[in-house]
Design a protein around this motif. Structure first.
Motif, PDB file in Angstrom:
ATOM      1  N   SER A 251      -4.906 -83.646 -20.648  1.00  0.00           N
ATOM      2  CA  SER A 251      -4.385 -82.280 -20.567  1.00  0.00           C
ATOM      3  C   SER A 251      -2.904 -82.197 -20.929  1.00  0.00           C
ATOM      4  O   SER A 251      -2.352 -81.104 -21.056  1.00  0.00           O
ATOM      5  CB  SER A 251      -4.593 -81.725 -19.154  1.00  0.00           C
ATOM      6  N   VAL A 276      -9.110 -80.931 -29.798  1.00  0.00           N
ATOM      7  CA  VAL A 276      -9.490 -79.566 -30.171  1.00  0.00           C
ATOM      8  C   VAL A 276     -10.870 -79.234 -29.612  1.00  0.00           C
ATOM      9  O   VAL A 276     -11.100 -78.145 -29.071  1.00  0.00           O
ATOM     10  CB  VAL A 276      -9.461 -79.405 -31.701  1.00  0.00           C
ATOM     11  N   GLY A 277     -11.802 -80.182 -29.712  1.00  0.00           N
ATOM     12  CA  GLY A 277     -13.145 -79.963 -29.193  1.00  0.00           C
ATOM     13  C   GLY A 277     -13.181 -79.745 -27.703  1.00  0.00           C
ATOM     14  O   GLY A 277     -14.113 -79.110 -27.180  1.00  0.00           O
ATOM     15  N   ALA A 278     -12.193 -80.268 -26.992  1.00  0.00           N
ATOM     16  CA  ALA A 278     -12.119 -80.097 -25.544  1.00  0.00           C
ATOM     17  C   ALA A 278     -11.345 -78.842 -25.142  1.00  0.00           C
ATOM     18  O   ALA A 278     -11.106 -78.619 -23.948  1.00  0.00           O
ATOM     19  CB  ALA A 278     -11.453 -81.330 -24.913  1.00  0.00           C
ATOM     20  N   GLY A 279     -10.961 -78.046 -26.134  1.00  0.00           N
ATOM     21  CA  GLY A 279     -10.267 -76.804 -25.832  1.00  0.00           C
ATOM     22  C   GLY A 279      -8.768 -76.939 -25.677  1.00  0.00           C
ATOM     23  O   GLY A 279      -8.106 -75.993 -25.231  1.00  0.00           O
ATOM     24  N   ARG A 280      -8.209 -78.086 -26.056  1.00  0.00           N
ATOM     25  CA  ARG A 280      -6.748 -78.258 -26.007  1.00  0.00           C
ATOM     26  C   ARG A 280      -6.124 -77.618 -27.246  1.00  0.00           C
ATOM     27  O   ARG A 280      -6.821 -77.198 -28.168  1.00  0.00           O
ATOM     28  CB  ARG A 280      -6.358 -79.731 -25.934  1.00  0.00           C
ATOM     29  N   ASN A 281      -4.797 -77.593 -27.280  1.00  0.00           N
ATOM     30  CA  ASN A 281      -4.075 -77.002 -28.402  1.00  0.00           C
ATOM     31  C   ASN A 281      -3.051 -77.991 -28.959  1.00  0.00           C
ATOM     32  O   ASN A 281      -1.842 -77.747 -28.912  1.00  0.00           O
ATOM     33  CB  ASN A 281      -3.380 -75.703 -27.969  1.00  0.00           C
ATOM     34  N   GLN A 338      -6.393 -74.977 -38.598  1.00  0.00           N
ATOM     35  CA  GLN A 338      -7.294 -76.026 -38.118  1.00  0.00           C
ATOM     36  C   GLN A 338      -7.342 -77.176 -39.109  1.00  0.00           C
ATOM     37  O   GLN A 338      -6.895 -77.070 -40.257  1.00  0.00           O
ATOM     38  CB  GLN A 338      -8.701 -75.466 -37.933  1.00  0.00           C
TER      39      GLN A 338
END
Length: 547
Positions: A251, A276-281, A338
């Motif tokens: 995180s 990115v797949g885990a929703g991070r930025n 992306q």
């Protein structure tokens, strides 16, 4: 020191420092969880003028060399305290002989804990550093305490050396060179030794069986080399030191810096996609650099100072899109939402008889044929190398003149053609040996006929009759200009970058018998061998052969 500071600023193309007056406290003891004592240096402005965030770097390469002279000083002069720690088994840190990738999670956590207990600690830490120093960031990232505000992994990956150990193939040059370097780095007379080591390494890379190459180069076995030769990256042996499975759970904000000709590029992008797949930025920057590029190091320092400094001070970070890429051939940087860019679908350029590239397979085309001899292997030239010298973009004419290299070239392009993303190849081959390596390289040929490499890779294939083989070349961003041509090279090796395929059935570490191979590349409508280029649709429609 003033002179060194100014040289550093110029080498890394850094903005002016806040101060050139730095104080260094050497050989500070850090207790590891098992009682071993690790050593670190603390760099800080002589007159800090208030609390400062801390950059933490853990390195196997010493604290008085380039890591200190370049990186630690660069950060300290620009408003950070810096802890530069030697990993276990190197440069005074205890624990016996250096064993790469061992204890980096436990020792990294102990070092973080030590930092938080220091009277000068302001409550915020930024993890930074390239290559192995980046791996040590990933080792602690998943369980990092709240004081870690960000990390800037540069030319690295969460599984480090496993990038060189795909099943059936070994990136020999990098593995052996790094093994020798780390085994001998604390000996005196480094300049003379590096010259002598170079000659021994070149001799060792041709040694068979492969498992004794370290003994030829060093006069003894080196544990890490032996581990890599006998355990590929799919082996459970590596599980506790492979941190790639933990990337999705990180995180901590991540700003990752890569190079188009870096040895870790594919794995670094794999880590980025996991975030990115885990929703991070996360942020991603890729430049036209080899692994040891000073320009790339300068960009990584600037990102750490600007982006990381803002996070540590609870300030807004500099605005930009998540992905920033240098498009080679254009001299320009471009930003995207992306990776890979959504507007660059893969299009096929088919290998054609007579050495052409065409929009469609050619009917009744006889296969192209070449012979590969592991006793006189196809050499490696340029591309992704550990050392900057001899890597990156080079003139490919020496390769293209060889009888064991097939060359396929497009007509001159009528308009500019932009290729950005994941490059692949699908080749139909037949060999008179059961196992065959396939090396595929994409090149750009300028208007004068000079051919330079864009991206490439090698796979090991088990061949039974005419067999379809997929090759994932390294990703790229390249503008092919009007009048230039696209070129594809196909061979069965790139030595010593990759260990030779001996052509037999003996295990890779212990094989000694050499078997030449005759290899056919098929490219008729039933066997449509092609390279797949991710190309911006409008440019492709204008520049490709007729649809």
């Amino acid at each position: 020191m003033m002179f060194a500071s100014r040289v550093l600023q110029r080498l890394l193309r850094l903005p002016a420092p806040q101060t050139r007056h730095i104080v260094v406290r050497r050989d500070l003891p850090i207790p590891a969880a098992d009682g071993v004592t690790l050593l670190a240096d603390h760099w800080a402005p002589a007159k800090p003028g208030g609390p400062l965030p801390t950059v933490l770097m853990r390195s196997p390469y010493g604290r008085r060399g380039l890591a200190g002279t370049l990186l630690a000083r660069a950060y300290a002069e620009r408003g950070f305290q810096v802890v530069l720690a030697s990993v276990r088994g190197t440069f005074g840190s205890g624990g016996g002989e250096f064993l790469a990738m061992r204890e980096d999670r436990e020792d990294g956590q102990a070092t973080l804990d030590w930092v938080t207990r220091q009277p000068w600690f302001d409550g915020s830490v930024l993890l930074a550093g390239p290559s192995y120093l980046g791996y040590t960031q990933w080792a602690v990232a998943a369980g990092a305490p709240a004081c870690v505000k960000g990390m800037v992994p540069h030319v690295t990956s969460a599984r480090l050396a496993l990038a060189f150990l795909r099943p059936g193939r070994i990136e020999l040059e990098t593995l052996l060179s790094w093994s020798v370097s780390t085994a001998t780095q604390e000996r005196p007379f480094g300049m003379i030794r590096s010259i002598l080591d170079g000659a021994r390494i070149r001799r060792a890379m041709r040694t068979l069986p492969l498992a004794v190459a370290d003994q030829v180069a060093l006069g003894r076995q080196w544990p890490f080399f032996q581990e890599c030769v006998h355990h590929d990256r799919e082996d459970p042996y590596w599980r506790q030191w492979d941190h790639s499975a933990d990337v999705a759970s990180v995180s901590v904000p991540v700003n990752t810096i890569a190079g188009w000709y870096d040895i870790f590029l594919a794995d670094q992008l794999r880590d980025y996609r996991a975030l990115v797949g885990a929703g991070r930025n996360p942020r991603l920057t890729i430049g036209p650099w080899v692994h040891a590029s000073l320009e790339g190091a300068g960009v990584a320092v600037r990102e750490a100072v600007d982006w990381g400094g803002a996070l540590c001070r609870d300030q807004p970070v500099p605005a930009r899109k998540p992905v920033r890429l240098h498009v080679m051939g254009s001299g320009r940087w471009r930003e995207f939402d992306q990776w890979p860019p959504a507007d660059h679908p893969a299009r096929r350029w088919h290998l054609a008889p007579g050495g052409g590239l065409a929009a469609a397979p050619v009917a009744d085309a006889a296969p192209s044929r070449f012979r590969y001899d592991p006793a006189h292997p196809t050499p490696s030239l340029g591309g992704a190398r550990l050392e900057a010298r001899g890597g990156g973009r080079v003139d490919n004419a020496p390769l293209e003149r060889r009888a064991d290299v097939l060359v396929f070239t497009s007509p001159p392009l009528e308009r500019d053609l932009e290729v950005i993303g994941e490059v692949g190849a699908e080749l139909w081959i037949r060999s008179d040996r059961p196992s065959t390596d396939l090396f595929v390289r994409l090149c750009v040929v300028d208007e004068r006929g000079r051919s330079t490499n864009v991206c490439d890779d090698l796979v090991r294939a088990e061949v039974d009759g005419v067999t379809k083989v997929g090759v994932e070349l390294s990703p790229t961003a390249q503008l092919f200009r009007r009048g230039q041509r696209i070129r594809v090279l196909v061979s069965a090796g790139a030595f010593p970058r990759y260990a030779r395929n001996l052509g037999g059935t003996e295990p890779l570490p212990t094989g000694t018998r050499l078997y030449p191979a005759t290899i056919e590349v098929w490219h008729d409508p039933d066997h449509p061998s092609a390279i797949l280029l991710p190309t911006a649709s409008p440019a492709l429609r204008r520049a490709s052969p007729a649809d």
